[in-house]
Write a protein that holds these residues in place. Structure first.
Motif, mmCIF file in Angstrom:
data_model
loop_
_atom_site.group_PDB
_atom_site.id
_atom_site.type_symbol
_atom_site.label_atom_id
_atom_site.label_comp_id
_atom_site.label_asym_id
_atom_site.label_seq_id
_atom_site.Cartn_x
_atom_site.Cartn_y
_atom_site.Cartn_z
ATOM 1 N N LYS A 16 -15.123 -1.693 -12.833
ATOM 2 C CA LYS A 16 -14.006 -0.740 -13.036
ATOM 3 C C LYS A 16 -12.789 -1.151 -12.204
ATOM 4 O O LYS A 16 -11.651 -1.171 -12.697
ATOM 5 N N THR A 17 -13.043 -1.514 -10.936
ATOM 6 C CA THR A 17 -11.942 -1.927 -10.057
ATOM 7 C C THR A 17 -11.311 -3.215 -10.571
ATOM 8 O O THR A 17 -10.080 -3.345 -10.616
ATOM 9 N N ALA A 190 -13.981 -1.758 -0.957
ATOM 10 C CA ALA A 190 -14.597 -2.500 -2.062
ATOM 11 C C ALA A 190 -13.576 -2.976 -3.101
ATOM 12 O O ALA A 190 -13.766 -2.845 -4.308
ATOM 13 N N MET A 191 -12.480 -3.511 -2.585
ATOM 14 C CA MET A 191 -11.477 -4.137 -3.448
ATOM 15 C C MET A 191 -11.379 -5.616 -3.063
ATOM 16 O O MET A 191 -11.849 -6.006 -2.009
ATOM 17 N N PRO A 192 -10.766 -6.427 -3.914
ATOM 18 C CA PRO A 192 -10.535 -7.813 -3.494
ATOM 19 C C PRO A 192 -9.608 -7.855 -2.266
ATOM 20 O O PRO A 192 -8.894 -6.889 -1.994
ATOM 21 N N PRO A 193 -9.598 -8.958 -1.518
ATOM 22 C CA PRO A 193 -8.715 -9.067 -0.356
ATOM 23 C C PRO A 193 -7.251 -9.184 -0.752
ATOM 24 O O PRO A 193 -6.935 -9.543 -1.891
ATOM 25 N N GLY A 194 -6.361 -8.900 0.187
ATOM 26 C CA GLY A 194 -4.936 -9.135 -0.042
ATOM 27 C C GLY A 194 -4.041 -7.936 0.194
ATOM 28 O O GLY A 194 -2.817 -8.068 0.154
ATOM 29 N N LEU A 195 -4.643 -6.768 0.420
ATOM 30 C CA LEU A 195 -3.835 -5.572 0.666
ATOM 31 C C LEU A 195 -4.262 -4.960 1.991
ATOM 32 O O LEU A 195 -5.462 -4.763 2.229
ATOM 33 N N ALA A 196 -3.292 -4.679 2.856
ATOM 34 C CA ALA A 196 -3.575 -3.939 4.089
ATOM 35 C C ALA A 196 -2.910 -2.574 3.978
ATOM 36 O O ALA A 196 -1.851 -2.443 3.361
ATOM 37 N N ALA A 243 -5.829 -1.423 -8.402
ATOM 38 C CA ALA A 243 -7.235 -1.340 -7.975
ATOM 39 C C ALA A 243 -7.418 -0.186 -6.993
ATOM 40 O O ALA A 243 -8.403 0.558 -7.057
ATOM 41 N N LEU A 244 -6.439 -0.028 -6.113
ATOM 42 C CA LEU A 244 -6.500 1.056 -5.120
ATOM 43 C C LEU A 244 -6.476 2.417 -5.808
ATOM 44 O O LEU A 244 -7.254 3.319 -5.463
ATOM 45 N N GLN A 245 -5.604 2.542 -6.790
ATOM 46 C CA GLN A 245 -5.520 3.810 -7.530
ATOM 47 C C GLN A 245 -6.880 4.135 -8.164
ATOM 48 O O GLN A 245 -7.367 5.273 -8.094
ATOM 49 N N SER A 246 -7.490 3.114 -8.744
ATOM 50 C CA SER A 246 -8.796 3.294 -9.372
ATOM 51 C C SER A 246 -9.862 3.657 -8.340
ATOM 52 O O SER A 246 -10.688 4.553 -8.546
ATOM 53 N N LYS A 247 -9.835 2.977 -7.197
ATOM 54 C CA LYS A 247 -10.830 3.236 -6.144
ATOM 55 C C LYS A 247 -10.668 4.640 -5.570
ATOM 56 O O LYS A 247 -11.657 5.325 -5.287
ATOM 57 N N LEU A 248 -9.428 5.077 -5.424
ATOM 58 C CA LEU A 248 -9.209 6.428 -4.880
ATOM 59 C C LEU A 248 -9.719 7.496 -5.851
ATOM 60 O O LEU A 248 -10.232 8.536 -5.418
ATOM 61 N N GLU A 249 -9.606 7.212 -7.159
ATOM 62 C CA GLU A 249 -10.217 8.115 -8.153
ATOM 63 C C GLU A 249 -11.723 8.214 -7.912
ATOM 64 O O GLU A 249 -12.301 9.296 -7.938
#
Ligand code: PLP
Length: 362
Positions: A16-17, A190-196, A243-249
């Motif tokens: 999903k992410t 649990a997302m790919p790397p690259g965002l802090a 991906a963050l939006q999806s993970k926060l859901e």
């Protein structure tokens, strides 16, 4: 070849992410981006337990760790050191030309709040770095107790790395008085790397305003100015924000409390397995991390051989020890999307692979 990561970052990312990341691009100055940026703020502020904005940095966590020092430290920073990541922070401070004090604890020991007080009372410090969960040794420090000490020193800006503990347990930024709280995308989120992701108190922003050499890319005031318009200072990694939006859901659907309970339970399951096999936890059990287990290789098994079998026959990878602990410890993550079923499958694979692995002669 595909395999599943149980190393303490990066960790496995759900379909999903991954799918969320494949959406078509939008302009980072468009109203669509502003809507995306603003849509993630409420859930992020809830997870950070803060009223302050949560900024999104296109970098790994180290970018913000280094940037925070440029933004808030004018006099001297106290670096609390008890493992590879926290030790490195002293080196980073020195590379920036900052005056830095080293408060060292043995690897596997937590940061001792009394020792923090004993050092800060000496004076001269205007910042402190603390790593909540020292991933290299699987050791979790008592952040509320440390912050109770730091709050006795109002001039000292606290920079707290929760890279491998964020969303594993509640970390109440405002309540604890944390000035800079930061995390990264590839650990428990649990997302790919690259965002802090990071949040900064008004106190820290006021300090930043007095420092002329903040640079540009990690300038807290640039982040705030752009945040006011629902944007980031430079072109962000838009797929990861999807991906963050999806993970926060996902996190909202599960419920944060349930998420914390699940992490604690799965952590216990893995710990009980390791202890039953005859391994010891590397840190004292009371200070063991909830995000991963770092076991001492007390049975002296051939860890590279174990990992080879796990990967080839079971499609799983664990960690064979970080830095100077390579071969002496192994680490298993329980961060992110793991369930009772996936951890049970991991343990079954570990049992099978262990039975095939040689014990090394002393
Ligand atoms: C992984 C990790 C980091 C480093 O994160 P990068 O994304 O590689 O910059 C820093 N601190 C802790 C505690 C970590 O676990």
């Amino acid at each position: 070849m595909s395999y599943k990561l149980f190393i303490p970052g990066p960790i496995a990312v759900s379909e999903k992410t991954l799918r969320a990341m494949t959406r078509p691009m939008i302009g980072h100055r468009s109203t669509d981006f502003v809507a995306l940026y603003q849509s993630v703020q409420p859930a992020l502020q809830a997870l950070f337990y803060t009223q302050d904005p949560v900024y999104l940095s296109t970098s790994s966590a180290w970018g913000v760790m280094e940037g925070a020092l440029r933004n808030v430290c004018a006099k001297k920073v106290l670096c609390c050191m008890n493992g590879a990541f926290s030790d490195k922070w002293l080196d980073v401070a020195q590379r920036l030309g900052k005056s830095a004090g080293a408060l060292k604890f043995d690897w596997g020991q937590p940061v001792d709040p009394a020792a923090v007080r004993a050092e800060l009372v000496k004076g001269g410090y205007d910042a402190i770095t603390v790593i909540h969960n020292e991933t290299s040794t699987g050791t979790m420090s008592d952040l509320p107790a440390i912050m109770a000490v730091v709050r006795e020193f109002p001039d000292v800006i606290s920079i707290v790395d929760t890279v491998s503990s964020f969303s594993v347990l509640p970390i109440e930024k405002d309540e604890l008085g944390i000035d800079v709280l930061l995390t990264g995308s590839q650990k428990a989120l649990a997302m790919p790397p690259g965002l802090a992701l990071f949040s900064v108190s008004a106190h820290a922003r006021a300090r930043a305003a007095t420092l002329p050499d903040r640079g540009y890319y990690f300038d807290f005031l640039e982040f705030q100015r752009n945040h006011d318009n629902g944007m980031t200072p430079s072109t962000p990694v838009i797929p990861l924000i999807y991906a963050l939006q999806s993970k926060l859901e996902d996190i909202t659907a599960e419920g944060a409390e349930q998420r914390y309970t699940r992490h604690a339970r799965l952590n216990r399951t893995v710990r009980d397995w390791g202890l039953a096999k005859g391994f010891k936890l590397f840190p004292a059990e009371a200070h063991g991390s909830l995000a991963l287990n770092c076991f001492a290789n007390t049975l002296n098994i051939d860890l590279p051989a174990l990992n080879k079998i796990l990967k080839a026959k079971h499609g799983l990878v664990i960690d064979g020890g970080y830095g100077k602990l390579r071969g002496k410890t192994f680490r298993i993550s329980n961060m992110g999307d793991e369930t009772d079923e996936t951890i049970a499958a991991l343990i079954k694979a570990l049992d099978s692979a262990l039975a095939e692995t040689q014990v090394l002669s002393a």
